[in-house]
Motif scaffolding. Structure first.
Motif, mmCIF file in Angstrom:
data_model
loop_
_atom_site.group_PDB
_atom_site.id
_atom_site.type_symbol
_atom_site.label_atom_id
_atom_site.label_comp_id
_atom_site.label_asym_id
_atom_site.label_seq_id
_atom_site.Cartn_x
_atom_site.Cartn_y
_atom_site.Cartn_z
ATOM 1 N N TRP A 50 0.828 -1.206 0.000
ATOM 2 C CA TRP A 50 0.000 0.000 0.000
ATOM 3 C C TRP A 50 0.866 1.261 0.000
ATOM 4 O O TRP A 50 0.543 2.235 -0.680
ATOM 5 N N TYR A 51 1.962 1.221 0.749
ATOM 6 C CA TYR A 51 2.822 2.400 0.794
ATOM 7 C C TYR A 51 3.494 2.632 -0.558
ATOM 8 O O TYR A 51 3.664 3.771 -0.993
ATOM 9 N N THR A 52 3.852 1.528 -1.215
ATOM 10 C CA THR A 52 4.432 1.645 -2.550
ATOM 11 C C THR A 52 3.419 2.249 -3.523
ATOM 12 O O THR A 52 3.758 3.097 -4.367
ATOM 13 N N LYS A 53 2.164 1.854 -3.392
ATOM 14 C CA LYS A 53 1.123 2.441 -4.242
ATOM 15 C C LYS A 53 1.023 3.948 -4.006
ATOM 16 O O LYS A 53 0.853 4.717 -4.965
ATOM 17 N N VAL A 54 1.117 4.374 -2.741
ATOM 18 C CA VAL A 54 1.075 5.805 -2.428
ATOM 19 C C VAL A 54 2.149 6.547 -3.220
ATOM 20 O O VAL A 54 1.881 7.561 -3.879
ATOM 21 N N LYS A 55 3.374 6.050 -3.185
ATOM 22 C CA LYS A 55 4.487 6.749 -3.827
ATOM 23 C C LYS A 55 4.352 6.731 -5.348
ATOM 24 O O LYS A 55 4.636 7.733 -6.026
ATOM 25 N N VAL A 56 3.886 5.606 -5.878
ATOM 26 C CA VAL A 56 3.704 5.506 -7.328
ATOM 27 C C VAL A 56 2.624 6.475 -7.798
ATOM 28 O O VAL A 56 2.815 7.226 -8.768
ATOM 29 N N TYR A 57 1.506 6.486 -7.120
ATOM 30 C CA TYR A 57 0.384 7.334 -7.537
ATOM 31 C C TYR A 57 0.665 8.816 -7.298
ATOM 32 O O TYR A 57 0.174 9.664 -8.048
ATOM 33 N N ASN A 58 1.438 9.142 -6.280
ATOM 34 C CA ASN A 58 1.843 10.539 -6.075
ATOM 35 C C ASN A 58 2.697 11.011 -7.247
ATOM 36 O O ASN A 58 2.572 12.149 -7.707
ATOM 37 N N ALA A 59 3.586 10.115 -7.725
ATOM 38 C CA ALA A 59 4.432 10.480 -8.861
ATOM 39 C C ALA A 59 3.595 10.648 -10.126
ATOM 40 O O ALA A 59 3.835 11.553 -10.934
ATOM 41 N N ASP A 85 2.772 -2.368 11.171
ATOM 42 C CA ASP A 85 3.015 -2.706 12.577
ATOM 43 C C ASP A 85 4.368 -2.217 13.049
ATOM 44 O O ASP A 85 4.854 -2.599 14.117
ATOM 45 N N LYS A 86 5.012 -1.379 12.233
ATOM 46 C CA LYS A 86 6.330 -0.853 12.609
ATOM 47 C C LYS A 86 6.252 0.649 12.909
ATOM 48 O O LYS A 86 7.196 1.393 12.693
ATOM 49 N N LYS A 87 5.077 1.062 13.375
ATOM 50 C CA LYS A 87 4.854 2.460 13.750
ATOM 51 C C LYS A 87 5.161 3.428 12.598
ATOM 52 O O LYS A 87 5.854 4.432 12.758
ATOM 53 N N LEU A 88 4.630 3.070 11.424
ATOM 54 C CA LEU A 88 4.735 3.915 10.232
ATOM 55 C C LEU A 88 6.188 4.224 9.881
ATOM 56 O O LEU A 88 6.549 5.361 9.565
ATOM 57 N N ALA A 89 7.010 3.186 9.928
ATOM 58 C CA ALA A 89 8.441 3.373 9.692
ATOM 59 C C ALA A 89 8.724 4.006 8.331
ATOM 60 O O ALA A 89 9.533 4.932 8.213
ATOM 61 N N SER A 90 8.061 3.515 7.285
ATOM 62 C CA SER A 90 8.311 4.029 5.929
ATOM 63 C C SER A 90 7.914 5.498 5.816
ATOM 64 O O SER A 90 8.650 6.318 5.248
ATOM 65 N N LEU A 91 6.741 5.844 6.358
ATOM 66 C CA LEU A 91 6.263 7.231 6.289
ATOM 67 C C LEU A 91 7.159 8.143 7.109
ATOM 68 O O LEU A 91 7.472 9.268 6.682
ATOM 69 N N THR A 92 7.576 7.687 8.270
ATOM 70 C CA THR A 92 8.458 8.480 9.126
ATOM 71 C C THR A 92 9.799 8.711 8.434
ATOM 72 O O THR A 92 10.350 9.820 8.478
ATOM 73 N N LEU A 93 10.323 7.665 7.803
ATOM 74 C CA LEU A 93 11.595 7.785 7.091
ATOM 75 C C LEU A 93 11.503 8.816 5.973
ATOM 76 O O LEU A 93 12.472 9.537 5.701
ATOM 77 N N ASP A 94 10.328 8.883 5.338
ATOM 78 C CA ASP A 94 10.111 9.876 4.273
ATOM 79 C C ASP A 94 9.671 11.233 4.811
ATOM 80 O O ASP A 94 9.283 12.121 4.035
ATOM 81 N N GLN A 95 9.727 11.377 6.143
ATOM 82 C CA GLN A 95 9.377 12.644 6.820
ATOM 83 C C GLN A 95 7.969 13.128 6.433
ATOM 84 O O GLN A 95 7.745 14.316 6.255
ATOM 85 N N TYR A 96 7.044 12.169 6.285
ATOM 86 C CA TYR A 96 5.633 12.457 6.000
ATOM 87 C C TYR A 96 5.420 13.194 4.678
ATOM 88 O O TYR A 96 4.369 13.795 4.439
ATOM 89 N N LYS A 97 6.413 13.143 3.822
ATOM 90 C CA LYS A 97 6.322 13.835 2.536
ATOM 91 C C LYS A 97 5.128 13.381 1.692
ATOM 92 O O LYS A 97 4.447 14.215 1.076
#
Length: 420
Positions: free
Chosen positions: A54-63, A93-105
């Motif tokens: 799902w997170y990958t879809k977010v980044k793809v669709y944002n682009a 279940d990792k406390k939004l690790a991917s989103l946090t790493l991307d600084q909520y961009k």
């Protein structure tokens, strides 16, 4: 058991390869390929619970949303991206690790992209499209607030323009949702712009709907925010004029006269409505206190001309009142063949009263000529008023058998359209 475990490992590996492939395609700016790949992954039921997909879809669709070619083919890319981000936050279940790493961009890209698209569509007068995008921007803000990422629960500008876009798209029942959000928050300015019209719109909307209780609520709310705005007085007067008893209407006028003692137009309107009610014979006769109401109407109109000495309509009505009385006395004073001395005296008195009333009307009617007759061009309503004044003056001077005056006012009457 060993076979099942082996198959699960194979499937897991295939899934990971597919998501990684979508990431690689995204990195290589092959957006269409990345979209096809991640969409294919998420078509599989068991992958629906994978946060990384799902997170990958977010980044793809944002682009895709900022790609000139693909955003046209995928106008709802950011809306889909927001939905994917919501799925991701539910599953990670990792406390939004991917989103946090991307600084909520990604969420900021979603919100800003939707708002900017809404603004562009609005400025191009594509109001249905603007509504979709502003609606999405509002949803993005609401989501961020719910997650605790921001402290502000509402984007006032997006809310305002969502309402306007809905209204311009003939979706008044949706526009009211956004306008209510603004009014219920007590907001009176957005971006330096006054929100007075929003409060008016809401009051009018509910009154037109027949929802008296909610209409009264927004009338009171608007009036509390804008106590000097006559709109709310007019709204209440119109409602009482249509639905309430005359006593309530006149009581409201009395209240307004006290609240706005310098408003000549309200004294005029009150005087006019009093006179119309007092002389109404649609039921077969006038109301019992007709004379009292007519005198009161004259007092209100005299106050009006004192406050607004250049308002011709007030002089016209004052002249009309005296003129109508003169005509009534004139009719009463006509000979009926009765030679009774008492009757003759009574009719003589009536004729004298008629002359008096006609003389009383003349200055008011001449004032209409002084105010309107000198103007080179008049609106239709003013032409009608001027012609009415001339018509009454002609009749008055006919009763006096004053031919020069009859001819002068007749000439003016006949040339209203030509001169003005």
């Amino acid at each position: 058991m060993l076979l099942s475990l082996f198959m699960a490992v194979i499937c897991s590996g295939l899934f990971a390869q597919s998501v990684d492939k979508a990431k690689e395609l995204l990195k290589a700016n092959n957006l269409q390929g990345a979209k096809d790949e991640i969409d294919k992954v998420l078509l599989v039921d068991k992958n629906q619970k994978n946060a990384e997909a799902w997170y990958t879809k977010v980044k793809v669709y944002n682009a895709i949303a900022v790609n000139d070619q693909l955003k046209t083919q995928n106008p709802d890319a950011l809306i889909q991206s927001l939905d994917a981000l919501k799925k991701y936050t539910q599953l990670d279940d990792k406390k939004l690790a991917s989103l946090t790493l991307d600084q909520y961009k990604p969420i900021n890209e979603i919100y800003q992209g939707l708002f900017q698209a809404g603004a562009a569509s609005y400025n191009s007068q594509k109001y249905p499209d603007a509504l979709v995008d502003f609606r999405g921007a509002i949803a993005a803000i609401a989501f961020m607030f719910k997650q605790g990422w921001i402290k502000q629960s509402m984007d006032t500008t997006a809310t305002l323009y969502a309402g306007i876009s809905a209204e311009k798209s003939d979706k008044r029942d949706e526009a009211v949702i956004y306008y209510k959000t603004i009014a219920d928050s007590g907001i009176t300015k957005i971006g330096g712009n006054d929100m007075a019209e929003i409060y008016k719109w809401l009051a009018d909307y509910y009154i037109r709907k027949g929802d008296k209780e909610t209409g009264a609520k927004y009338t009171a709310l608007g009036q509390s925010k804008y106590p000097n705005d006559i709109f709310y007085d007019e709204l209440q007067l119109d409602n009482l004029r249509k639905n309430g008893p005359k006593d309530s209407l006149f009581a409201k006028y009395e209240q307004i006269n006290k609240q706005h003692p310098d408003s000549g137009i309200y004294f005029f309107n009150y005087g006019l409505e009093l006179y119309q009610y007092a002389t109404d014979t649609s039921t077969g006769k006038r109301v019992a206190n007709s004379d009292e109401l007519i005198h009161k109407a004259q007092d209100k109109l005299l106050t009006s001309v004192k406050l607004t000495p250049n308002y011709p309509q007030a002089y016209l009505v004052l002249g009309q009142i005296a003129y109508n009385d003169g005509v009534e006395f004139q009719v009463l004073g006509k000979p009926k063949g009765n030679t009774n001395a008492e009757e003759l005296k009574k009719r003589q008195d009536y004729r004298a009263q008629s002359v008096k009333k006609f003389d009383e009307a003349i200055p008011y009617l001449e004032k209409v000529d002084q105010l309107l007759g000198i103007q080179p061009k008049l609106k239709k309503a003013d032409k009608v008023a001027l012609r009415d004044a001339y018509d009454m003056l002609i009749t008055i001077y006919e009763s006096k058998k004053d031919k020069p005056k009859i001819d002068a006012w007749t000439d003016k009457y006949n040339n209203v359209d030509k001169v003005h």
